[in-house]
Design an enzyme around this catalytic site. Structure first.
Site, PDB file in Angstrom:
ATOM      1  N   LYS A  90      30.853  34.037  35.207  1.00 57.58           N
ATOM      2  CA  LYS A  90      31.491  33.381  36.415  1.00 57.58           C
ATOM      3  C   LYS A  90      30.999  32.058  36.825  1.00 57.58           C
ATOM      4  CE  LYS A  90      34.396  37.150  38.521  1.00 57.58           C
ATOM      5  NZ  LYS A  90      33.959  38.367  37.722  1.00 57.58           N
ATOM      6  N   GLU A 112      37.146  33.430  48.236  1.00 52.75           N
ATOM      7  CA  GLU A 112      37.350  34.688  48.470  1.00 52.75           C
ATOM      8  C   GLU A 112      36.732  35.698  47.434  1.00 52.75           C
ATOM      9  OE1 GLU A 112      39.351  33.210  46.451  1.00 52.75           O
ATOM     10  OE2 GLU A 112      39.545  34.830  44.997  1.00 52.75           O
ATOM     11  N   SER A 371      31.021  39.521  28.489  1.00 54.70           N
ATOM     12  CA  SER A 371      31.457  38.684  29.629  1.00 54.70           C
ATOM     13  C   SER A 371      30.163  39.065  30.800  1.00 54.70           C
ATOM     14  CB  SER A 371      32.641  38.852  30.487  1.00 54.70           C
ATOM     15  OG  SER A 371      32.861  40.452  30.686  1.00 54.70           O
TER      16      SER A 371
HETATM   17  C1  LIG Z   1      34.571  38.962  37.073  1.00 51.56           C
HETATM   18  C2  LIG Z   1      34.438  39.698  35.675  1.00 51.56           C
HETATM   19  C3  LIG Z   1      35.333  39.963  34.669  1.00 51.56           C
HETATM   20  C4  LIG Z   1      37.188  39.791  35.078  1.00 51.56           C
HETATM   21  O1  LIG Z   1      37.285  38.409  35.320  1.00 51.56           O
HETATM   22  P1  LIG Z   1      37.947  37.578  34.278  1.00 51.56           P
HETATM   23  O2  LIG Z   1      38.579  36.417  35.183  1.00 51.56           O
HETATM   24  O3  LIG Z   1      39.408  38.292  33.789  1.00 51.56           O
HETATM   25  O4  LIG Z   1      37.159  36.918  33.186  1.00 51.56           O
HETATM   26  C5  LIG Z   1      34.905  40.391  33.526  1.00 51.56           C
HETATM   27  N1  LIG Z   1      33.635  40.581  33.152  1.00 51.56           N
HETATM   28  C6  LIG Z   1      32.952  40.416  34.389  1.00 51.56           C
HETATM   29  C7  LIG Z   1      31.195  40.482  33.925  1.00 51.56           C
HETATM   30  C8  LIG Z   1      32.986  39.980  35.558  1.00 51.56           C
HETATM   31  O5  LIG Z   1      32.070  39.657  36.496  1.00 51.56           O
END
Ligand SMILES: *Cc1c(COP(=O)(O)O)cnc(C)c1O
Length: 387
Positions: A90, A112, A371
């Site tokens: 993010k 938000e 992610s």
């Molecule tokens: C917020 C988040 C997601 C999901 O958000 P996307 O916009 O679909 O990437 C996925 N993995 C993590 C670690 C997150 O913090």
């Protein structure tokens, strides 16, 4: 001009901008500024500097040898977004948008947040760039996420509780948009996923595309060929679109999005307008957005980015579901085999690979977009496994 900008905000039938006129003017201006700065060498240089020095990019593409041996079949690599500053992808987007906001002369950032992860990334970037930071959060979500609220406050943000409606993410979005319309002269709305009206999905993809820019270069240098498939979890779709972006033209690379079976927007959604843009949406029988449930807070959203909606319709990408049990298994497997505690969101991608890898040969290569890291989820997993 506004016509040209508008058509670039569509992905097939999806995307666009369905907002009141006064907000449209703000968004049109934002789209123009983004297009301009994206081509500015000084902006690019500053962005690259902070990606490197603050976020710690490039992050590795780690060969998961133990997981590969355990599953048998395809070779598995992990793109390590979990190693970024703040522990997830993010921040790539928050940093990019803050640098744009600064160039546009904004003094104040609003955002938000539902579970709080985007709020924390935004508050972090605001602290770094000395911007006033206001985070709108539903009153119900504030109760559940006390620690993330405190994190944002430590970082200097002001968290505003939204009690209207159900006190959830949607109500926080409405308040943030009203704030933007009233204060657009000095305020920038920092959106956290590849969703929302144009230009946000395009802009968020641009800032997250660094993931596949790196992974494509890394896999070519390690293996001398492209992967068989890239696998990422999809909530709003920002880590997935960033992980897919530089492979879109490589028809031989399969692109696979993974979602929870109880928030299966891509698999069960229908085209509809949600939060100012058209995408696949989970609707109930009355045509209202259906409540979703996911053990991963970041995947708990009834819509999805417009480009994913289009990639599904055009057949370029595939979208699959996994169950909570499969996610919990995969979460533990990655901990034990690789010594990496993944975010529950990312564990969705791992869960699908647990099924896919054994069906492929050892010539095949899979890239999992990891992610985020799972420190934030350890307590929740403790309750699920031992509770
Ligand atoms: C917020 C988040 C997601 C999901 O958000 P996307 O916009 O679909 O990437 C996925 N993995 C993590 C670690 C997150 O913090």
């Amino acid at each position: 001009m506004s016509k040209a900008v508008e058509t670039t905000g569509y992905f097939g039938q999806f995307g666009g901008s369905f907002v009141p006129e006064e907000l449209q003017e703000v968004l049109t201006y934002l789209a123009e500024q983004f297009e301009q700065y994206k081509q500015d060498p000084e902006f690019q240089e500053e962005l690259r500097y902070y990606l490197r020095e603050y976020i710690g990019r490039e992050n590795p593409l780690t060969f998961a040898k133990n997981l590969t041996d355990k599953l048998g079949g395809a070779k598995i690599y992990l793109k390590r977004e979990d190693l970024n500053h703040t522990g997830a992808h993010k921040i790539n987007n928050a940093l990019g948008q803050i640098l744009l906001a600064k160039r546009m002369g904004a003094k104040r950032i609003i955002a938000e947040t539902g579970a709080g992860q985007h709020g924390v990334a935004t508050a972090t970037a605001c602290a770094m760039f000395d911007m006033d930071c206001v985070i709108y959060m539903g009153a119900e979500d504030i109760k559940r996420q006390a620690l993330n609220v405190f994190r944002m406050e430590l970082l200097g943000a002001k968290v505003i509780s939204v009690a209207k409606g159900q006190g959830r993410l949607k109500d926080a979005v409405d308040e943030a948009l009203a704030d933007l319309v009233a204060n657009y002269l000095n305020t920038f709305y920092l959106l956290g996923s590849a969703v929302g009206p144009h230009p946000y999905p395009t802009m968020v993809k641009y800032f997250q595309a660094i993931i596949s820019e790196e992974s494509r270069r890394q896999i070519l240098s390690k293996e001398g060929k492209l992967p068989t498939a890239v696998i990422a979890c999809t909530g709003g779709g920002s880590n997935a679109i960033g992980a897919f972006a530089h492979y879109l033209e490589d028809a031989e690379v399969r692109l696979i999005g993974v979602e929870p079976d109880q928030a299966a927007t891509m698999n069960e959604g229908v085209p509809a307008v949600l939060h100012g843009f058209k995408c696949l949406v989970l609707l109930d029988e009355e045509g209202n957005p259906r409540p979703t449930y996911s053990i991963a807070a970041g995947l708990d959203y009834p819509g999805v980015g417009p480009e994913h909606s289009y990639l599904k319709e055009s057949g370029r990408a595939e979208y699959v579901t996994v169950t909570n049990d499969e996610v919990l298994e995969a979460f533990q497997l990655l901990c034990k085999t690789e010594g990496i505690i993944p975010a529950l969101e990312s564990a969705h991608a791992v869960a699908h690979v647990c099924k896919l890898a054994p069906t492929l040969s050892k010539e095949d290569i899979l890239i999992i977009n990891l992610s985020g890291r799972g420190d934030k989820d350890v307590e929740q997993v403790f309750h699920m496994l031992r509770g």
